[in-house]
Design an enzyme around this catalytic site. Structure first.
Site, mmCIF file in Angstrom:
data_model
loop_
_atom_site.group_PDB
_atom_site.id
_atom_site.type_symbol
_atom_site.label_atom_id
_atom_site.label_comp_id
_atom_site.label_asym_id
_atom_site.label_seq_id
_atom_site.Cartn_x
_atom_site.Cartn_y
_atom_site.Cartn_z
ATOM 1 N N ASP A 2 0.974 -1.301 0.130
ATOM 2 C CA ASP A 2 -0.065 -0.048 0.039
ATOM 3 C C ASP A 2 0.748 1.319 0.066
ATOM 4 O O ASP A 2 2.029 1.065 0.527
ATOM 5 C CB ASP A 2 -0.701 0.085 1.429
ATOM 6 C CG ASP A 2 -1.725 -1.212 1.617
ATOM 7 O OD1 ASP A 2 -2.219 -1.548 0.471
ATOM 8 O OD2 ASP A 2 -1.994 -1.368 2.484
HETATM 9 N N1 URA Z 1 -1.314 -5.968 3.924
HETATM 10 C C1 URA Z 1 -1.628 -4.681 3.997
HETATM 11 O O1 URA Z 1 -2.391 -4.496 4.440
HETATM 12 N N2 URA Z 1 -0.911 -3.963 3.049
HETATM 13 C C2 URA Z 1 0.235 -4.167 2.556
HETATM 14 O O2 URA Z 1 0.811 -2.996 1.795
HETATM 15 C C3 URA Z 1 0.778 -5.346 2.543
HETATM 16 C C4 URA Z 1 0.109 -6.326 3.330
#
Ligand code: URA
Length: 247
Positions: free
Chosen positions: A115
């Site tokens: 993310d």
């Molecule tokens: N899980 C998440 O919530 N975000 C990420 O970026 C990777 C794994």
């Protein structure tokens, strides 16, 4: 091209996805290329959209140019800082992980996503077959995260994370989770998962009532971030690439 043994079937990939993974075009534009007759597989023009190929064996050409054949394979391990998006371009003009690797001239793509606000280990490569292998649900490699979550995370919640929690897209597979540090206002948890669902760790923590404050991926399979400060990257060694392919 798609008449292989049952064992090999799981390694097949849709032609338009392969073209997109190779950086030729977006999935939609790849479909147009196929429909227009610009794509050949093993010497035959393919216009059928459902066609599947084995990237390790089939020879794919676009407008006569062989894919994956001539360009140098790059395998980049990046320590992504928070505040970068995991795509090649962002319509909202945000910084992308590509801004962190300007020296890499080949068209590499992130293997999966972190993310915007998640930091840590991200692989990028132009090896479509390896990308496919690493992201395939049957191979999903173990990924380790450090999550700082809101509040005091009780033992029962850790046990729930380990057993699997119900998310809108189904029950998660059992995870490994352990508390590294507990404070009144937040808890630091190490969690290992081997699925790759969208925002999975954040959603798992929300599901047990302790939203994530900070999230960092610290490991993927045997790879970690040793020696890489945020924003730095390095090329994987030939031995590391070999081990990844054998995972
Ligand atoms: N899980 C998440 O919530 N975000 C990420 O970026 C990777 C794994």
């Amino acid at each position: 091209m798609d008449k292989k043994t049952d064992n090999a079937k799981q390694d097949l990939i849709r032609l338009q996805k392969y073209l997109a993974d190779q950086g030729i075009a977006s999935r939609r534009a790849a479909e147009r290329l196929i429909a227009e007759g610009a794509v050949q597989v093993n010497g035959k023009t393919v216009t059928e959209m459902g066609t599947k190929i084995d990237p390790s064996r089939d020879r794919v050409k676009v407008n006569g140019e062989l894919l994956g054949g001539t360009q140098r394979m790059r395998y980049i391990l990046l320590n992504k800082p928070a505040g970068y998006i995991c795509s090649v371009q962002d319509e909202r003009g945000r910084r992308t992980v590509m801004d962190l690797i300007p020296e890499v001239s080949e068209r590499v793509y992130p293997v999966g996503r972190l993310d915007y606000n998640t930091s840590g280990l991200l692989l990028l490569t132009n090896d479509g077959a390896l990308t496919h292998q690493l992201l395939h649900p049957s191979h999903e490699v173990e990924k380790t995260y450090l999550a700082e979550v809101e509040g005091f995370l009780p033992r029962g919640a850790v046990e729930k994370l380990c057993r699997g929690v119900q998310l809108s897209d189904g029950l998660t597979a059992p995870a490994k989770a352990r508390v590294l540090r507990r404070k009144e206002a937040s808890t630091l948890v190490e969690i290992c998962i081997h699925e790759g669902r969208n925002r999975q760790v954040r959603r798992m923590m929300e599901a047990v009532g302790h939203p994530v404050l900070h999230l960092r991926r610290i490991g993927e399979g045997f790879l970690d971030l040793q020696g890489l400060a945020p924003g730095q990257w390095r090329e994987l060694s030939a031995e590391e690439v070999r081990r990844l392919k054998n995972l």
